[in-house]
Structures are given as structure tokens and as C-alpha cells.
Design a protein around this motif. Structure first.
Motif, mmCIF file in Angstrom:
data_model
loop_
_atom_site.group_PDB
_atom_site.id
_atom_site.type_symbol
_atom_site.label_atom_id
_atom_site.label_comp_id
_atom_site.label_asym_id
_atom_site.label_seq_id
_atom_site.Cartn_x
_atom_site.Cartn_y
_atom_site.Cartn_z
ATOM 1 N N LEU A 158 61.116 52.323 -44.056
ATOM 2 C CA LEU A 158 61.489 53.710 -44.350
ATOM 3 C C LEU A 158 60.261 54.607 -44.285
ATOM 4 C CD1 LEU A 158 63.695 55.706 -45.267
ATOM 5 C CD2 LEU A 158 63.108 55.095 -47.621
ATOM 6 N N ARG A 159 59.160 54.158 -44.833
ATOM 7 C CA ARG A 159 57.926 54.941 -44.795
ATOM 8 C C ARG A 159 57.440 55.108 -43.347
ATOM 9 N NH1 ARG A 159 57.607 57.269 -49.665
ATOM 10 N NH2 ARG A 159 57.792 55.759 -51.303
ATOM 11 N N ASP A 160 57.571 54.010 -42.565
ATOM 12 C CA ASP A 160 57.172 54.110 -41.156
ATOM 13 C C ASP A 160 58.013 55.160 -40.440
ATOM 14 O OD1 ASP A 160 55.142 52.281 -41.167
ATOM 15 O OD2 ASP A 160 56.326 50.594 -40.385
ATOM 16 N N ARG A 161 59.300 55.201 -40.678
ATOM 17 C CA ARG A 161 60.172 56.206 -40.038
ATOM 18 C C ARG A 161 59.807 57.604 -40.498
ATOM 19 N NH1 ARG A 161 64.298 52.174 -40.717
ATOM 20 N NH2 ARG A 161 64.929 53.141 -42.664
ATOM 21 N N GLU A 162 59.539 57.692 -41.812
ATOM 22 C CA GLU A 162 59.129 59.018 -42.322
ATOM 23 C C GLU A 162 57.820 59.453 -41.664
ATOM 24 O OE1 GLU A 162 58.839 58.769 -46.582
ATOM 25 O OE2 GLU A 162 61.013 58.759 -46.860
#
Length: 179
Positions: A158-162
Motif C-alpha cells: 500500500l505504501r509503495d502504491r501511495e
């Protein structure tokens, strides 16, 4: 005490058996009476010669002896049979007592076996429940790090996508510094 009871039982058996055959003595006594009646001491008729009188006396003696022999032999037979009957009854009594003890022991063994079986079933059920609880606890503990790792992986994704979204957003904005 048992020896005295056994002797009493043996004597009682012999007496009962002998008593049941008292009719034989009566028959032999009646036979002797008939012999004596047939040959009274004072003969009512006169035998004409000595040889006839001697023959009659021999017949009388043989009949009397026969009756006594029958009674004596029969008494020996009664004693022998009475002893055998007493032995058989004593043996039967011992077997009945042994059978009673064996039946009692069998009932006790069956009762003990049922109690042991019930106790074993209860112990097995308790151990199975304890085992199931421990296995469940271990599975939960084993799955916890995996679940945490997955949560961390999901959070990282999720952090990577953000981050990618932020980078696209930043790349898409016009460069305002140079103007």
C-alpha cells in the motif's frame, strides 16, 4: 470347623442312604421268620427216618445262613455305596462353594473392569481435549507471525502504491521552479 462339617455330612449321607434302604432288612427278617415258621423247633409231624430230619435241618440252616449272608453282603454294599454317595456329595458341595466364590470374583472383576473402562474413557476424553486446546494454541501462535508478515507486506504494498501515486503526481505537475 470344615473338617467337622465334612465328617458330619459324610455320616449323615450314609445314614440317609442306609435308612432309604431299610426295606431290605425287613425282607431278610421276614425271610428268616418264614424259615423259622416253616421249620418249628417242635415239628408237628414226625419224620420217619433220621436222614429226612437231617436233610430238613440242613435246608433250614442253609436258608438261615443265606438270609444272613444276603444281609451282611448287602450291609457291605450299603456301606460302600453310602461312602461313595457321601464323597460325591462332599465333592459337589466343594464345587458349589468354589463356583460361588468364582462367580463372586467374576462379578467383582466385571465391576472393576467397567469402572476402569469408564475412567480410561474419561481420561482419554480429558487428554484429547487438552491436546486439542494445545494444538489450537500452537496453530494460532504459528499463524500469528505469518499473519503479521502478510499485514506488513500488505502495508508495504500500500505504501509503495501511495509512493508511486505521489511520484506520478509530482511528475505530472509542471516544473514551476524554473519559471
Amino acid at each position: 470347623m470344615i473338617k467337622f462339617g465334612s465328617l458330619f455330612l459324610t455320616r449323615k449321607c450314609k445314614e440317609d442312604f442306609a435308612h432309604s434302604l431299610d426295606g431290605i432288612k425287613k425282607v431278610t427278617s421276614d425271610f428268616l421268620t418264614k424259615i423259622n415258621n416253616l421249620f418249628p423247633h417242635q415239628l408237628t409231624f414226625h419224620l420217619t427216618c433220621d436222614s429226612q430230619q437231617e436233610q430238613m435241618e440242613k435246608i433250614r440252616n442253609k436258608c438261615t445262613n443265606l438270609s444272613k449272608d444276603v444281609e451282611n453282603k448287602f450291609q457291605l454294599y450299603l456301606d460302600n455305596v453310602g461312602s461313595k454317595v457321601a464323597e460325591i456329595q462332599a465333592f459337589s458341595s466343594r464345587l458349589e462353594v468354589q463356583n460361588s466364590h468364582a462367580s463372586s470374583e467374576l462379578k467383582q472383576c466385571e465391576h472393576t473392569r467397567k469402572e476402569a473402562t469408564a475412567e480410561s474413557a474419561n481420561q482419554l476424553q480429558l487428554k484429547q481435549k487438552t491436546h486439542d486446546t494445545q494444538v489450537e494454541k500452537l496453530l494460532i501462535e504459528q499463524n500469528q507471525p505469518r499473519d503479521q508478515k502478510k499485514l506488513l507486506e500488505d502495508t508495504l504494498a500500500l505504501r509503495d502504491r501511495e509512493l508511486q501515486n505521489l511520484q506520478r503526481t509530482i511528475s505530472a505537475q509542471p516544473n514551476t521552479k524554473g519559471k
